[in-house]
Design a protein around this motif. Structure first.
Motif, PDB file in Angstrom:
ATOM      1  N   MET A   1       0.827  -1.218   0.000  1.00 47.92           N
ATOM      2  CA  MET A   1       0.000   0.000   0.000  1.00 47.92           C
ATOM      3  C   MET A   1       0.851   1.255   0.000  1.00 47.92           C
ATOM      4  SD  MET A   1      -2.675   1.244   2.912  1.00 47.92           S
ATOM      5  CE  MET A   1      -3.375   2.873   2.840  1.00 47.92           C
ATOM      6  N   SER A   2       2.126   1.115   0.418  1.00 49.79           N
ATOM      7  CA  SER A   2       2.945   2.312   0.607  1.00 49.79           C
ATOM      8  C   SER A   2       3.127   3.079  -0.675  1.00 49.79           C
ATOM      9  CB  SER A   2       4.305   1.900   1.190  1.00 49.79           C
ATOM     10  OG  SER A   2       5.149   3.027   1.250  1.00 49.79           O
ATOM     11  N   ARG A   3       3.528   2.380  -1.731  1.00 49.50           N
ATOM     12  CA  ARG A   3       3.844   3.091  -2.969  1.00 49.50           C
ATOM     13  C   ARG A   3       2.605   3.763  -3.570  1.00 49.50           C
ATOM     14  NH1 ARG A   3       8.149   1.097  -7.457  1.00 49.50           N
ATOM     15  NH2 ARG A   3       8.086   3.010  -8.736  1.00 49.50           N
ATOM     16  N   PRO A   4       1.498   3.047  -3.753  1.00 48.50           N
ATOM     17  CA  PRO A   4       0.317   3.739  -4.298  1.00 48.50           C
ATOM     18  C   PRO A   4      -0.131   4.914  -3.426  1.00 48.50           C
ATOM     19  CG  PRO A   4       0.036   1.362  -4.373  1.00 48.50           C
ATOM     20  CD  PRO A   4       1.260   1.600  -3.559  1.00 48.50           C
ATOM     21  N   TYR A   5      -0.011   4.734  -2.119  1.00 47.41           N
ATOM     22  CA  TYR A   5      -0.433   5.799  -1.194  1.00 47.41           C
ATOM     23  C   TYR A   5       0.438   7.043  -1.364  1.00 47.41           C
ATOM     24  CZ  TYR A   5      -1.502   8.107   3.238  1.00 47.41           C
ATOM     25  OH  TYR A   5      -1.859   9.017   4.198  1.00 47.41           O
ATOM     26  N   ILE A   6       1.769   6.807  -1.425  1.00 49.79           N
ATOM     27  CA  ILE A   6       2.682   7.946  -1.638  1.00 49.79           C
ATOM     28  C   ILE A   6       2.421   8.591  -2.986  1.00 49.79           C
ATOM     29  CG2 ILE A   6       5.105   8.618  -1.907  1.00 49.79           C
ATOM     30  CD1 ILE A   6       4.286   8.090   0.942  1.00 49.79           C
ATOM     31  N   LYS A   7       2.183   7.758  -3.967  1.00 47.45           N
ATOM     32  CA  LYS A   7       1.915   8.301  -5.298  1.00 47.45           C
ATOM     33  C   LYS A   7       0.655   9.161  -5.292  1.00 47.45           C
ATOM     34  CE  LYS A   7       1.113   6.891 -10.097  1.00 47.45           C
ATOM     35  NZ  LYS A   7       1.013   5.755 -11.030  1.00 47.45           N
ATOM     36  N   LYS A   8      -0.370   8.673  -4.598  1.00 46.13           N
ATOM     37  CA  LYS A   8      -1.614   9.431  -4.545  1.00 46.13           C
ATOM     38  C   LYS A   8      -1.399  10.764  -3.849  1.00 46.13           C
ATOM     39  CE  LYS A   8      -6.470   9.080  -3.278  1.00 46.13           C
ATOM     40  NZ  LYS A   8      -7.539   8.214  -2.762  1.00 46.13           N
ATOM     41  N   LEU A   9      -0.674  10.713  -2.705  1.00 48.69           N
ATOM     42  CA  LEU A   9      -0.390  11.971  -2.013  1.00 48.69           C
ATOM     43  C   LEU A   9       0.420  12.910  -2.896  1.00 48.69           C
ATOM     44  CD1 LEU A   9       0.532  10.771   1.612  1.00 48.69           C
ATOM     45  CD2 LEU A   9      -1.566  11.918   0.877  1.00 48.69           C
ATOM     46  N   SER A  10       1.425  12.369  -3.543  1.00 52.31           N
ATOM     47  CA  SER A  10       2.290  13.189  -4.400  1.00 52.31           C
ATOM     48  C   SER A  10       1.500  13.784  -5.549  1.00 52.31           C
ATOM     49  CB  SER A  10       3.451  12.347  -4.943  1.00 52.31           C
ATOM     50  OG  SER A  10       4.234  11.848  -3.882  1.00 52.31           O
ATOM     51  N   PHE A  11       0.698  12.970  -6.195  1.00 48.96           N
ATOM     52  CA  PHE A  11      -0.078  13.478  -7.324  1.00 48.96           C
ATOM     53  C   PHE A  11      -1.096  14.530  -6.867  1.00 48.96           C
ATOM     54  CE2 PHE A  11       0.326  10.993 -11.426  1.00 48.96           C
ATOM     55  CZ  PHE A  11       1.636  10.616 -11.172  1.00 48.96           C
ATOM     56  N   THR A  12      -1.646  14.303  -5.684  1.00 51.16           N
ATOM     57  CA  THR A  12      -2.579  15.314  -5.154  1.00 51.16           C
ATOM     58  C   THR A  12      -1.867  16.651  -4.967  1.00 51.16           C
ATOM     59  OG1 THR A  12      -3.833  13.580  -4.002  1.00 51.16           O
ATOM     60  CG2 THR A  12      -4.140  15.860  -3.267  1.00 51.16           C
ATOM     61  N   LEU A  13      -0.659  16.578  -4.414  1.00 45.78           N
ATOM     62  CA  LEU A  13       0.113  17.814  -4.236  1.00 45.78           C
ATOM     63  C   LEU A  13       0.551  18.405  -5.563  1.00 45.78           C
ATOM     64  CD1 LEU A  13       2.293  16.763  -1.176  1.00 45.78           C
ATOM     65  CD2 LEU A  13       0.570  18.561  -1.199  1.00 45.78           C
ATOM     66  N   LEU A  14       1.016  17.522  -6.453  1.00 44.45           N
ATOM     67  CA  LEU A  14       1.518  18.018  -7.740  1.00 44.45           C
ATOM     68  C   LEU A  14       0.408  18.676  -8.559  1.00 44.45           C
ATOM     69  CD1 LEU A  14       3.920  15.083  -8.606  1.00 44.45           C
ATOM     70  CD2 LEU A  14       4.573  17.452  -8.164  1.00 44.45           C
ATOM     71  N   ASP A  15      -0.802  18.190  -8.385  1.00 46.96           N
ATOM     72  CA  ASP A  15      -1.915  18.844  -9.084  1.00 46.96           C
ATOM     73  C   ASP A  15      -2.109  20.288  -8.625  1.00 46.96           C
ATOM     74  OD1 ASP A  15      -2.549  16.733 -10.698  1.00 46.96           O
ATOM     75  OD2 ASP A  15      -4.014  15.858  -9.310  1.00 46.96           O
ATOM     76  N   SER A  16      -1.604  20.595  -7.431  1.00 47.79           N
ATOM     77  CA  SER A  16      -1.755  21.961  -6.909  1.00 47.79           C
ATOM     78  C   SER A  16      -0.541  22.838  -7.168  1.00 47.79           C
ATOM     79  CB  SER A  16      -2.008  21.914  -5.395  1.00 47.79           C
ATOM     80  OG  SER A  16      -3.206  21.240  -5.124  1.00 47.79           O
ATOM     81  N   ILE A  17       0.439  22.299  -7.877  1.00 42.79           N
ATOM     82  CA  ILE A  17       1.640  23.090  -8.149  1.00 42.79           C
ATOM     83  C   ILE A  17       1.339  24.291  -9.025  1.00 42.79           C
ATOM     84  CG2 ILE A  17       2.402  21.928 -10.267  1.00 42.79           C
ATOM     85  CD1 ILE A  17       4.623  22.921  -7.299  1.00 42.79           C
ATOM     86  N   THR A  18       0.199  24.223  -9.723  1.00 40.65           N
ATOM     87  CA  THR A  18      -0.192  25.327 -10.621  1.00 40.65           C
ATOM     88  C   THR A  18      -0.972  26.422  -9.884  1.00 40.65           C
ATOM     89  OG1 THR A  18      -2.187  24.104 -11.233  1.00 40.65           O
ATOM     90  CG2 THR A  18      -0.248  23.819 -12.630  1.00 40.65           C
ATOM     91  N   ASP A  19      -1.014  26.354  -8.582  1.00 43.36           N
ATOM     92  CA  ASP A  19      -1.715  27.378  -7.808  1.00 43.36           C
ATOM     93  C   ASP A  19      -1.161  28.773  -8.149  1.00 43.36           C
ATOM     94  OD1 ASP A  19      -3.476  27.303  -4.993  1.00 43.36           O
ATOM     95  OD2 ASP A  19      -2.318  29.125  -5.315  1.00 43.36           O
ATOM     96  N   LYS A  20      -2.075  29.754  -8.154  1.00 47.03           N
ATOM     97  CA  LYS A  20      -1.666  31.108  -8.548  1.00 47.03           C
ATOM     98  C   LYS A  20      -0.851  31.811  -7.469  1.00 47.03           C
ATOM     99  CE  LYS A  20      -5.649  31.814 -11.569  1.00 47.03           C
ATOM    100  NZ  LYS A  20      -6.866  32.626 -11.842  1.00 47.03           N
ATOM    101  N   ASP A  21      -0.992  31.358  -6.230  1.00 48.21           N
ATOM    102  CA  ASP A  21      -0.302  32.031  -5.147  1.00 48.21           C
ATOM    103  C   ASP A  21       1.097  31.454  -4.949  1.00 48.21           C
ATOM    104  OD1 ASP A  21       0.284  32.219  -1.958  1.00 48.21           O
ATOM    105  OD2 ASP A  21      -0.885  33.931  -2.662  1.00 48.21           O
ATOM    106  N   PRO A  22       2.132  32.264  -4.966  1.00 50.34           N
ATOM    107  CA  PRO A  22       3.504  31.745  -4.816  1.00 50.34           C
ATOM    108  C   PRO A  22       3.715  31.027  -3.479  1.00 50.34           C
ATOM    109  CG  PRO A  22       3.528  34.022  -5.589  1.00 50.34           C
ATOM    110  CD  PRO A  22       2.125  33.723  -5.214  1.00 50.34           C
ATOM    111  N   MET A  23       3.066  31.510  -2.412  1.00 52.10           N
ATOM    112  CA  MET A  23       3.240  30.872  -1.115  1.00 52.10           C
ATOM    113  C   MET A  23       2.661  29.452  -1.106  1.00 52.10           C
ATOM    114  SD  MET A  23       4.924  33.014   0.601  1.00 52.10           S
ATOM    115  CE  MET A  23       4.813  32.262   2.216  1.00 52.10           C
ATOM    116  N   VAL A  24       1.546  29.288  -1.785  1.00 53.90           N
ATOM    117  CA  VAL A  24       0.953  27.948  -1.876  1.00 53.90           C
ATOM    118  C   VAL A  24       1.865  27.027  -2.677  1.00 53.90           C
ATOM    119  CG1 VAL A  24      -1.044  26.611  -2.641  1.00 53.90           C
ATOM    120  CG2 VAL A  24      -1.371  28.887  -1.632  1.00 53.90           C
ATOM    121  N   GLN A  25       2.393  27.565  -3.755  1.00 55.64           N
ATOM    122  CA  GLN A  25       3.326  26.765  -4.556  1.00 55.64           C
ATOM    123  C   GLN A  25       4.523  26.339  -3.709  1.00 55.64           C
ATOM    124  OE1 GLN A  25       4.416  29.064  -7.989  1.00 55.64           O
ATOM    125  NE2 GLN A  25       2.296  29.377  -8.660  1.00 55.64           N
TER     126      GLN A  25
END
Length: 1600
Positions: A1-25
């Protein structure tokens, strides 16, 4: 479960890398790094996979992901497996070379990833990079950057690769075309050289110690040669700097012989760059490296280049530095490092260069040199040690001398004295003729020859005396000896010449030592030689003339009267002769002598009169016409006296020859003298326009004198058809058919003078009354035009006087003038004379007092003449109205003149008064009111005239009442005795006298005239003369006191006028007088005065306010006024509601005017200090009425018409008080407190801001409470009566009044004074009864009042506990509204009462109350959140021991809301949470948690929420691990909170719980639900929320 779980967390975060606010990025990157800390391989693989899958992700976001990967690699490179490293290398290489752009952040990030991996996997990285670095092909710029950075970060592993890299790179240098790529090559060569130097410097640690510098010499020299010869000369500044930066470290790797060979070219080239670049850091740094390399090989070239080097480097140090930036300072340090290198190799040469520069005058060079010396003494200490004495001896500066220049004084001038010359004349003729024998036959008659020549005029007196003596001797000898034989003596003057000469010189008799008497005596002696018939007649007439001269002196003689006597003498002589031939000869001789008197104008003027007299006696019309024509043709019109003499001549001649005189004038006017064209027949062909004007004026004057002298009957027949027509023909000129009026003042004066004479002549005839003068209006208009054209600042000519005299005569002629014309005449004449300055002067500076007096007399005659036309009171009033502005003039001399004229007119009217029937003198009051205040004028003459005017007016009244003209009234006669009191300027005496005058007026003035008198005197309040203004006030108040009882119906008018005058008058004395006037009126007509003042426009101006305060002078009057005002204030409804309000759309209440005006008036009366006694008597009524007035005007608007006035008055700062309905009531209430001695109440409320609160709808209740509190504190004894009065308002129809009274009574319970006054029980009964009031506000205030017992009577709470708790709990359930203010008040009240009630009373309501208040924790309204949370804390605090188990569940349920609301945007809520948490924590029985709460949640201490929450979660998870699921699920509810900070705190709370939870507790948490919720938060509009969600996602790695 570790790898899929980390991947899901990472992808969730990476989807937010395009946030307009620099602090959020940044937080997303940080969370990725957190994942990487725990699971580096899985996180890096997730990032690599994400970038591959999202090929179109924008470059900035790809850059951030790559930066995060670099961070993870930097920390965990040794934990990285080979497969992951290979995947990352391939990804980074691909990302790095995907774009051809240079210096892109994305490429640099990918390059940095390769460099980070290359620290461990150098071979794999080099294999990938070298695949993209193939011979014969230009590499990607990022490949070069990567190789350069790898060599710097891992020199030991990279240097072995450099020979092959350099050999591949050298051929590429020539292929590079872009300057940016060339710069990259230069940077790579620089870094390669530096890494080689580092490797060689640390061979003992190197993996291959056999590496030598020679290995790289050939390749480095090849690169050096290309850079120096091709790129160093580039136009691109950036490339040049990159080249020179590379040449510095490369010079250390060049073979020694090559370096020695290149230095002569290299050093000048580098020095030359100083001139091309402002930024010199790289140049100086590289030069220092080159110098060090040269020194290392012991180069001889330095000796040759040393001078150029020193000059260039010295100038770099001495250049002015305008910036202290690090780059500039570093550049200076590099230059000084170069000097250090040179100091070590050539110290003597260096000092020889530097030390002479200390003696320069240039301060900048000296400072720079000293800076270099200081540096090398420290940095090259070994070489400089032995040089220090030499350096010290050279450190001196030259002294500069300055010289002063002397000054010499200049020479003095000299004054020269001037001598005066005296002339002395001696007359001896008389002595010779009278004392020497036998001189008679020698001198007689030959001395007569000297009489007529003008040049002997100076000797005329002794000559005449000698001739008289000789003639008398001849007469004694015999008649034959005396008669002169003119035929035998041709040179002797004729009898006509003698007569003319002697008569003319006699006109100025006292000149030449009395030549007039001497000439007349000679004439008398010569009578037989002049004409035989004259002897006897002259024997009687001549002595009379001589006697007249003896009686007078030169100063006392009137020349005009003397000339008239001489002319009478001449006329009598001509009548005596009665010989036409003799008379014609005499006239001819007179005309012949005219030119002889051009030098003596006065005598020539008289000669003209003599000619006129002589021609008038001549019977020959031909002779008359001939001489008149000659006179017109030869006269010198530019001479004023001659012009007047000519006119007099024609006038005198017209007495007997009117037709001939007019005919000659008409013929002359028709001649060509008025035309500008030249003619050989015209003797005036050279006359200028000015001379023509003079000619016109002379002719006009001639016509005037003709009209004045001619027989009246004949003149009236000719006046319009001939005389006036010719006059205006001369005055007006036509140019191109258009009449043009002249502007010549002399011509105007002549015209006015002539018209005056014509007018006077028309009026003086016997037929004047029947004569109809059709041109009357035209002449009057012309005169007015002349008068208006005269200057106002001085009196120069008699034009005014003559014009007014002309009008005086004209007004008596028919037809009568129109009223408007008559008014214009009066106005223009008054303005022309009155406005003259007090000392009129002519242009020559000579005082024209006599002319001024004549002008004033002319004005008086004109005004009386006009008054005569309308001898009625109305006619008199018209005249006085015209005088009125001058009577009130600010200039004293104008007032004096006006009073003089007024007195003259009144006296004239009184003398000519004829009353046939008894009619009222209807304007007596107006006239008396105008003149009476002038009795105190600052000018004494004006005061005297004013009394006289009043005196005349009173007798005019008596005359109209039927009294005879000789009747004397005792009261009126008293005015004459009062005149003496007006002589003195002492104000006390003056105003006392004015008071006495007013008493006289009051006794004799009819009642119907009283109001007009008062109104007129009110006008005098603004008089510019302060004395008159004060006198008016004295007289007004005297009249009001004496006769005010008859003025009831006139009170409104009087009050209105008083206000108007106060508004227009700025004098200080007027206001007190007006106040006294109002007081006097109110003493007799109180209600009328109050009603009138209430009718004043709102806002009351400062003067109206002062009048109100005047009503507080006397207690009984004050009591009446206050009671009237209270009645007026409560008589009408306080406001009217608009239709919009009645329909429920908006609150639009408009104040009614009468209560508003009464409120403002109350304020003014109460503000008067003298009202204090009455205020104490009426205190309860006044206090309650004003308090209720305040309540019912809160939020009430002014009527629209008053809103505009209020804004205007506010902007102009005119309103004395605020007109806002509520503010005016508050001001009145403040005045009441101040006047009643309750200053402490006033001040206390002011300090608390209560007065402002009273005025606002939102703060009204608080303001009332503060007022009640202050009353209880400082005015307790007044409360029983006030409470009694307020109790009556329980059933008021106005809700706001019930609210106000409830608020007041409720606040009293917070004070112990109610116990002292035994008011507690009545108050509780009163308030409890109001719990059923229909108004929620009343019910709410009742609860507040009951709760106030906690502070006012805490010892009485237990006794009334059940009653109080029942009321409070019922308040919680009041109404169905979710945000009932009654419920809010109940919560606040319970919080106050809980600690004081019996436990049993609390136990009954505890659980119900806790459950009831829980929904309010998350209320949208801050008050509800604060009150409910604070009450929750109090319930925890007061909870009895046996209830703890039941209550614990409520504590756990409230823990998350309380912790999260610490981040509530409202400070009171956060503070309440701190209190509640501190009260809750004992129920959890966790010492560590309690300690944390007490540490962080102390009141007044700022909470670091993250630190506190972290600590709290740590203790919760340690002691209560089973609560994880419940706490997380409660937090999930707040993920949707409407408050940003709370919404951000919830994921942070969750993150800390996860951080401190044990992995085995993960089963309590629904991770899927949590991640989905966090994903939603990542899309939250608030950056801070998204930031905290990303942070929490990073922490969820713990459950991996």
């Amino acid at each position: 479960m570790s790898r899929p779980y980390i991947k899901k967390l990472s992808f969730t975060l990476l989807d937010s890398i395009t946030d307009k606010d620099p602090m959020v990025q940044e937080q997303v990157c940080s969370a990725l790094c957190s994942l990487g800390e725990a699971q580096p391989d899985e996180t890096l693989r997730a990032c690599e996979e994400y970038l591959r899958q999202h090929d179109k992700l924008a470059h900035p976001y790809r850059t951030k992901i790559l930066r995060a990967m670099e961070t993870i690699l930097s920390s965990h490179i040794h934990d990285l497996d080979k497969d992951t490293a290979s995947a990352v290398i391939l990804l980074a290489s691909s990302e790095m070379t995907r774009t051809k752009e240079l210096d892109c952040d994305w490429q640099q990030a990918a390059s940095s990833v390769l460099v980070a991996v290359g620290k461990r996997f150098t071979n794999q990285v080099m294999e990938e990079v070298l695949n993209r670095f193939q011979p014969g092909m230009l590499p990607h710029s990022s490949v070069l950057h990567t190789l350069a950075n790898l060599s710097m970060s891992n020199a030991f592993d990279m240097v072995p690769f450099l020979p092959s890299i350099l050999s591949t790179m050298l051929p590429m240098l020539g292929m590079a075309k872009q300057d940016a790529l060339k710069v990259v090559f230069c940077c790579a060569l620089q870094h390669f050289s530096e890494s080689i130097l580092e490797y060689l410097a640390n061979l003992d640690q190197a993996p291959d110690p056999t590496v030598r510098k020679d290995t790289f010499g050939a390749d480095i020299f090849g690169a050096y040669d290309f850079l120096f010869h091709h790129w160093l000369q580039s136009r691109d500044a950036k490339l040049r700097l990159a080249v020179v930066a590379a040449l510095g470290p490369m010079s250390h790797l060049l073979p020694s012989e090559r370096l020695e060979e290149q230095l002569p070219k290299l050093l000048p080239a580098v020095l030359g760059l100083y001139k091309k670049h402002a930024e010199t850091f790289q140049i100086s740094k590289s030069l220092g490296q080159i110098l060090e390399a040269a020194v290392n090989v012991s180069s001889r070239t330095l000796e040759v280049q040393l001078e150029a080097l020193l000059v260039a480097l010295h100038s770099q140090i001495c250049v002015p530095v305008e910036s202290s930036s690090p780059l500039v300072m570093n550049s200076q340090k590099e230059v000084l490092r170069c000097f250090t290198v040179l100091a070590c190799c050539s110290p003597d040469r260096l000092l020889a260069f530097l030390l002479p520069r200390l003696d320069t005058n240039n301060e900048r060079l000296r400072v720079g040199t000293l800076q270099i010396l200081r540096h090398i003494v420290n940095s090259a200490a070994a070489q400089m040690e032995i040089k220090k004495p030499f350096i010290l001896s050279s450190m001196r500066l030259p002294l500069l001398d300055t010289n002063d220049k002397p000054q010499k004084p200049g020479p003095d001038g000299e004054d020269l004295a001037a001598d005066s010359v005296r002339a002395v004349s001696i007359r001896t003729l008389y002595l010779v003729s009278t004392t020497v024998d036998r001189m008679n036959s020698v001198l007689w008659p030959y001395l007569l020859e000297f009489l007529t020549p003008v040049r002997f005029t100076g000797a005329l007196t002794p000559l005449c005396r000698s001739l008289v003596h000789l003639a008398l001797k001849r007469q004694e000898a015999g008649a034959d000896d005396f008669l002169i034989q003119y035929n035998a003596n041709a040179n002797l003057p004729s009898p006509f010449a003698l007569t003319t000469r002697l008569l003319v010189v006699s006109s100025n008799p006292y000149l030449g030592d009395g030549r007039g008497a001497a000439s007349l005596r000679l004439l008398k002696v010569m009578h037989q030689n002049i004409h035989p018939l004259l002897g006897q007649r002259w024997e009687t007439t001549m002595p009379v003339l001589l006697e007249y001269l003896d009686e007078h002196t030169e100063e006392t003689l009137s020349l005009k009267e003397w000339e008239e006597k001489l002319l009478v003498f001449l006329r009598d002589t001509l009548i005596m002769v009665s010989d036409n031939v003799w008379i014609c000869q005499l006239s001819q001789e007179m005309c012949k002598q005219l030119p002889s008197y051009s030098g003596t104008p006065q005598e020539k003027n008289f000669l003209y009169k003599c000619i006129g007299t002589t021609l008038g006696a001549a019977s020959s019309k031909e002779v008359v016409r001939k001489h008149l024509r000659e006179l017109l043709e030869t006269a010198r019109y530019q001479e004023e006296t001659e012009k007047e003499g000519l006119a007099c001549c024609f006038g005198i001649c017209a007495i007997t020859h009117l037709e001939d005189t007019l005919a000659q004038l008409e013929d002359f006017v028709r001649s060509d003298v008025f035309r500008k064209s030249t003619s050989i027949f015209s003797i005036f062909k050279d006359r200028s326009e000015h001379e023509v004007e003079k000619l016109k004026s002379s002719l006009i004057l001639c016509y005037g004198h003709v009209a004045a002298q001619a027989p009246r009957e004949l003149m009236l027949a000719k006046v319009e058809s001939d005389i006036l027509r010719s006059i205006f023909q001369c005055f007006n000129t036509k140019v191109l058919g258009i009449k043009v009026e002249t502007k010549d003042p002399a011509l105007k004066l002549c015209l006015v003078q002539s018209l005056c004479m014509v007018s006077q002549a028309m009026c003086s005839g016997a037929q004047a009354s029947s004569f109809h003068f059709s041109r009357k209006a035209e002449l009057v208009a012309q005169m007015m035009e002349f008068i208006r054209a005269e200057p106002q600042d001085y009196l120069r000519t008699p034009i005014r006087k003559k014009a007014m005299l002309a009008c005086t005569y004209l007004v008596t002629l028919e037809p009568a003038l129109e009223e408007q014309t008559q008014a214009d005449v009066i106005h223009s004449c008054l303005h022309s004379v009155m406005a003259l300055p007090p000392g009129p002067e002519g242009e020559d500076g000579v005082c024209q007092e006599s002319l001024y007096l004549d002008t004033v007399c002319a004005l008086e005659d004109l005004l009386t003449s006009l008054l005569r036309q309308n001898m009625t009171p109305q006619g008199l009033q018209i005249m006085v109205e015209h005088l009125s502005p001058w009577i009130k003039s600010p200039r004293g001399h104008e007032r004096a003149r006006a009073l003089g004229l007024g007195a003259c007119l009144l006296q004239f009217f009184l003398e000519h008064l004829q009353v046939s029937t008894l009619v009222p003198f209807h304007n007596l009051g107006l006239l008396v009111g105008l003149f009476a205040p002038r009795c105190a004028d600052t000018w004494t003459t004006t005061r005297q005239e004013a009394v006289g005017c009043v005196y005349s007016l009173l007798y005019l009244q008596l005359g109209y009442e039927g009294f005879s003209r000789d009747h004397r009234d005792d009261v009126a006669e008293r005015l004459l005795t009062l005149k003496d009191g007006l002589v003195h300027a002492d104000p006390t005496i003056l105003f006392h006298t004015c008071h006495s005058i007013a008493q006289v007026i009051a006794k004799r003035l009819p009642s119907d005239q009283l109001i007009s008198l008062l109104l007129t005197m009110f006008e005098s309040l603004g008089d510019p003369d302060k004395n008159c203004s004060r006198a008016a006030t004295v007289m007004i108040n005297c009249l009001l006191k004496e006769r005010g009882n008859v003025l009831l119906e006139k009170v409104p008018e009087i009050v209105s006028v008083l206000r108007a005058k106060l508004r227009d008058t700025q004098e200080e004395h007027v206001l007190p007088a007006a106040q006294h006037s109002v007081y006097l009126l109110a003493s007799q007509h109180c209600e009328a005065v109050v009603s009138s003042l209430l009718g004043s426009p709102l806002p009351f101006d400062s003067h109206t306010c002062a009048l109100w305060r005047a009503l507080a002078v006397e207690p009984s009057l004050t009591a009446q006024v206050l009671e009237l005002l209270l009645e007026k204030m409560s008589k009408d409804v306080p406001f009217k509601e608009s239709r919009a309000f009645l329909l429920g759309s908006t609150a639009d209440r408009v104040a009614t005017l009468l209560p508003l005006a009464a409120t403002c008036a109350l304020n003014e009366v109460l503000s008067a200090p003298s009202s204090g006694t009455v205020v104490l008597e009426l205190y309860p009524q006044l206090f309650v009425a004003l308090l209720l007035r305040v309540s019912c005007t809160v939020g009430v608007q002014l009527p629209r018409n008053l809103q505009a006035k209020e804004r205007k008055s506010t902007s102009l700062a005119k309103a004395a008080r605020n007109l806002d309905p509520c503010s005016s009531a508050v001001d009145a209430l403040q005045a009441l407190l101040l006047r009643s001695g309750s200053q402490d109440v006033l001040r206390c409320v002011e300090l608390e801001g209560g007065w402002e609160l009273l005025r606002t709808s939102a703060g009204h209740e608080d303001g009332v409470a503060q007022l009640a509190s202050s009353m209880a504190k400082y005015a307790g004894p007044r409360l029983p009566l006030v409470m009694k009065a307020l109790g009556c308002t329980q059933n008021s129809v106005y809700e706001i009044q019930r609210v106000t009274s409830t608020a007041f009574l409720a606040e009293l319970l917070s004070s112990n004074v109610v116990n002292d006054l035994m008011l507690l029980e009545p108050l509780l009964d009163n308030l409890t009864a109001r719990l059923k009031d229909s108004s929620a506000s009343v019910r709410r205030l009742v609860l507040r009042g009951l709760a106030n017992m906690a502070s006012g009577s805490p010892d009485k709470v237990q006794a009334h506990g059940p009653q109080l708790m029942t009321a409070m709990v019922s308040g919680l359930d009041d109404g169905d509204e979710p945000h009932s203010l009654v419920a809010l008040e109940a919560m606040v009240g319970l919080s106050r009462l809980l600690d004081l009630v019996e436990p049993w009373d609390l136990r009954l309501v505890l659980l119900h109350t806790t459950i009831r208040i829980r929904p309010f924790f998350d209320s949208e309204k801050v008050e509800f959140r604060t009150a409910s949370i604070r009450l929750f804390g109090h319930l925890n605090k007061a909870c009895p021991g046996e209830c703890e188990d039941v209550f614990l569940e409520q504590v756990v349920g409230g823990l998350v809301p309380l912790l999260l609301h610490l981040r509530d945007p409202q400070v009171p809520v956060a503070s309440a949470c701190k209190f509640a948490l501190c009260m809750c924590v004992p129920h959890l029985e966790c010492a560590e948690l309690a300690a944390a709460f007490y540490k962080y949640l102390q009141e007044g201490r700022s909470v670091h929420f993250g630190e506190f929450l972290n600590s709290t979660c740590k203790h919760l998870m340690h002691h209560f691990p089973d609560l994880l699921g419940r706490l997380v699920s409660t937090n999930l509810f707040y993920f949707k909170s409407s408050w940003d900070d709370v919404r951000a705190a919830a994921p942070m709370f969750t993150g800390f719980l996860v951080l401190h939870a044990e992995p085995e507790q993960r089963t309590q948490v629904d991770l899927e639900q949590l991640i989905v919720a966090l994903q939603l938060l990542l899309k939250d509009p608030v950056p801070g929320v998204r930031e905290k969600a990303a942070e929490t996602l990073g922490r969820l790695v713990k459950f991996a």
